[in-house]
Design an enzyme around this catalytic site. Structure first.
Site, short mmCIF file in Angstrom:
data_model
loop_
_atom_site.label_atom_id
_atom_site.label_comp_id
_atom_site.label_asym_id
_atom_site.label_seq_id
_atom_site.Cartn_x
_atom_site.Cartn_y
_atom_site.Cartn_z
N ASP A 1 0.27 -4.13 -28.87
CA ASP A 1 -0.95 -4.80 -29.33
C ASP A 1 -0.63 -5.74 -30.49
O ASP A 1 -1.47 -5.96 -31.37
CB ASP A 1 -2.03 -3.78 -29.74
N ASN B 1 -7.49 -12.50 -23.75
CA ASN B 1 -8.64 -12.83 -24.61
C ASN B 1 -8.42 -14.14 -25.36
O ASN B 1 -8.50 -14.20 -26.58
CB ASN B 1 -8.98 -11.68 -25.57
N LEU C 1 -8.14 -3.40 -34.43
CA LEU C 1 -9.07 -2.65 -33.60
C LEU C 1 -8.34 -2.13 -32.37
O LEU C 1 -7.59 -2.89 -31.76
CB LEU C 1 -10.25 -3.53 -33.18
N HIS D 1 -0.57 -9.76 -27.32
CA HIS D 1 -1.33 -11.00 -27.49
C HIS D 1 -0.37 -12.13 -27.84
O HIS D 1 0.27 -12.09 -28.89
CB HIS D 1 -2.35 -10.85 -28.61
N LEU D 2 -0.29 -13.11 -26.95
CA LEU D 2 0.59 -14.26 -27.22
C LEU D 2 -0.19 -15.49 -27.67
O LEU D 2 0.41 -16.46 -28.14
CB LEU D 2 1.40 -14.63 -25.96
N ARG D 3 -1.52 -15.48 -27.48
CA ARG D 3 -2.36 -16.66 -27.81
C ARG D 3 -1.92 -17.88 -27.00
O ARG D 3 -1.36 -17.76 -25.93
CB ARG D 3 -2.32 -16.96 -29.32
N HIS E 1 -10.10 -1.50 -23.08
CA HIS E 1 -10.30 -1.41 -24.54
C HIS E 1 -11.37 -0.35 -24.75
O HIS E 1 -12.55 -0.59 -24.53
CB HIS E 1 -10.74 -2.76 -25.13
N HIS F 1 -4.05 1.18 -26.39
CA HIS F 1 -3.95 1.44 -27.83
C HIS F 1 -4.80 2.62 -28.26
O HIS F 1 -5.70 2.48 -29.07
CB HIS F 1 -4.25 0.20 -28.66
N HIS G 1 -2.67 -13.33 -36.21
CA HIS G 1 -3.72 -14.18 -36.79
C HIS G 1 -3.07 -14.82 -38.01
O HIS G 1 -2.24 -14.19 -38.67
CB HIS G 1 -4.92 -13.34 -37.25
N LYS H 1 -8.44 -6.56 -17.29
CA LYS H 1 -8.76 -5.99 -18.59
C LYS H 1 -10.26 -5.86 -18.81
O LYS H 1 -11.00 -6.83 -18.64
CB LYS H 1 -8.16 -6.91 -19.67
N HIS I 1 1.14 -4.22 -23.74
CA HIS I 1 -0.12 -4.78 -24.29
C HIS I 1 0.27 -5.75 -25.40
O HIS I 1 0.67 -5.35 -26.50
CB HIS I 1 -1.00 -3.67 -24.86
N ALA J 1 -9.20 -8.90 -36.92
CA ALA J 1 -8.51 -7.65 -36.59
C ALA J 1 -7.22 -7.95 -35.86
O ALA J 1 -7.21 -8.76 -34.93
CB ALA J 1 -9.42 -6.80 -35.71
C1 NCD Z 1 -6.72 -8.05 -30.87
C2 NCD Z 1 -6.70 -9.57 -31.04
O1 NCD Z 1 -6.57 -10.02 -32.18
O2 NCD Z 1 -6.80 -10.28 -30.05
N1 NCD Z 1 -6.96 -7.45 -32.14
C3 NCD Z 1 -6.65 -6.19 -32.51
O3 NCD Z 1 -7.03 -5.78 -33.61
N2 NCD Z 1 -5.94 -5.41 -31.74
C4 NCD Z 1 -7.74 -7.65 -29.86
C5 NCD Z 1 -7.61 -6.24 -29.37
O4 NCD Z 1 -6.68 -5.89 -28.66
O5 NCD Z 1 -8.48 -5.42 -29.70
ZN ZN Z 2 -4.98 -6.01 -28.05
#
Ligand code: NCD
Ligand code: ZN
Length: 346
Positions: A248, A42, A220, A16-18, A137, A175, A252, A100, A14, A264
């Site tokens: 996760d 996302n 989150l 996030h690479l953006r 989620h 998560h 940011h 997802k 899990h 988050a």
């Molecule tokens: C994630 C995100 O920033 O994309 N944020 C997080 O707090 N984990 C989204 C997610 O997985 O809930």
């Molecule tokens: Zn996530």
């Protein structure tokens, strides 16, 4: 005394690479240690179709520094408009490894998520038929449900009904942050796994709120009370193959975190493996780390374990991790466990 541990190269189930500048900055942090990762969809706009996943995969691969090996495992973002045949084709081609489910409004960029679960039933049935896992989620978004109860309520009101009405659907509870999540997985032997993040093994809700608000510990699902953290630790270090690593790691920029309405997400890609070695060492379970980080995830997804290895070493001096990494979008603070760590990846 120096101690070392060699494990099969880990994967992150899990991540996030953006996109764009942020992708460029954070991808090497993961690719340095991990062989593969389940890539969260996302983005804005979200990765909904097979065509969008193909394009995103290409952007990831072209951001990969020369000489680094990394296999992004693509995921489609489930919406009420998702076409089951598009999902099936993206799975059949080998492109997509999961779908997802974000309840609408549950977290960062989840506005296009699902409100009416009946509308996604045809897709869920197709997924059960073809063996494509659903990553969930697991939080309800009802305003009358306390944020610390949202995972437990989701299990009763949403997850359990989905699993009952869609037999054979493989589900990853992502998560998990509560003993309720741990117990639900343990009670349901078939077709169910759960990822656990590094930071939820380390922080509880006091870390976010005591002595001043700590935006870099806010994510989150939000960290819960200490008894839940201990349940997660017990599950992760138990050797139970239904629990595996999903960091996760969610970057940011500092201005977006350190704000009157902060985003988050904890950014842990850089030091996750060292922190996990610390946690497993503390639990006298170093021999279980390979299962959690390198073996249980591939087994759930029906993929081979990586053939390369990763070596961790414990030394007498504390490891110095970078405080931040820089991106052209701005600095990103690396998760600070708040205690000295003597492990590092060699
Ligand atoms: C994630 C995100 O920033 O994309 N944020 C997080 O707090 N984990 C989204 C997610 O997985 O809930
Ligand atoms: Zn996530």
């Amino acid at each position: 005394m120096t101690q070392s541990l060699t494990i099969a190269r880990p994967d992150d189930w899990h991540l996030h690479l953006r996109d764009g500048a942020m992708l460029q900055a954070v991808l090497p942090e993961t690719a340095r240690h991990f062989g593969r990762a389940i890539i969260m969809p996302n983005l804005v706009p979200p990765v909904v179709t097979g065509a969008q996943a193909t394009a995103y995969r290409e952007r990831i691969l072209s951001a990969l520094p020369k000489g680094m090996q990394f296999d992004p495992l693509m995921v489609l973002y489930l919406t009420e408009q998702t076409d089951p045949d598009d999902v099936a084709a993206a799975h059949a081609s080998g492109l997509v490894k999961a779908v997802k489910l974000y309840p609408a409004g549950a977290t960062t960029n989840s506005a296009s998520g699902v409100q009416d679960f009946d509308k996604v039933r045809p897709t869920l049935e197709k997924m059960a038929e073809i063996g494509l896992p659903l990553c969930v989620h697991g939080e309800v978004t009802d305003s009358d449900i306390d944020i610390f109860d949202r995972e437990a309520v989701f299990i009763d009101r949403v997850l359990d009904p989905i699993r009952r009405t869609t037999p054979g659907l493989k589900v990853v509870m992502e998560h998990i942050t509560t003993s309720n999540g741990v117990e639900y997985v343990k009670a349901n032997a078939k077709d169910l796994g759960a990822t656990i993040t590094t930071h939820h093994l380390i922080i509880n809700r006091n870390h976010i709120l005591v002595g001043g608000i700590k935006p870099h510990y806010y994510c989150l699902p939000v960290a819960k009370r200490e008894s839940h953290r201990l349940a997660l630790r017990a599950a992760a270090t138990s050797g139970d193959a239904r629990f595996f690593l999903g960091t996760d790691s969610a970057p940011h920029t500092d201005p977006n975190k350190e704000s009157g309405c902060g985003c988050a997400g904890c950014f842990t890609a850089t030091n996750t493996m060292a922190l996990l070695a610390h946690v497993f060492d503390e639990e006298n379970a170093l021999e279980k780390l390979e299962g959690f980080a390198s073996q249980n995830g591939p087994a759930f997804y029906g993929l081979p374990v990586n053939s390369e290895t990763l070596t961790l070493r414990k030394s007498e001096t504390a490891t110095v991790f970078p405080e931040k990494i820089s991106s052209d979008d701005g600095p990103v603070t690396v998760f600070d466990p708040g205690f000295p760590v003597f492990w590092n990846v060699t």
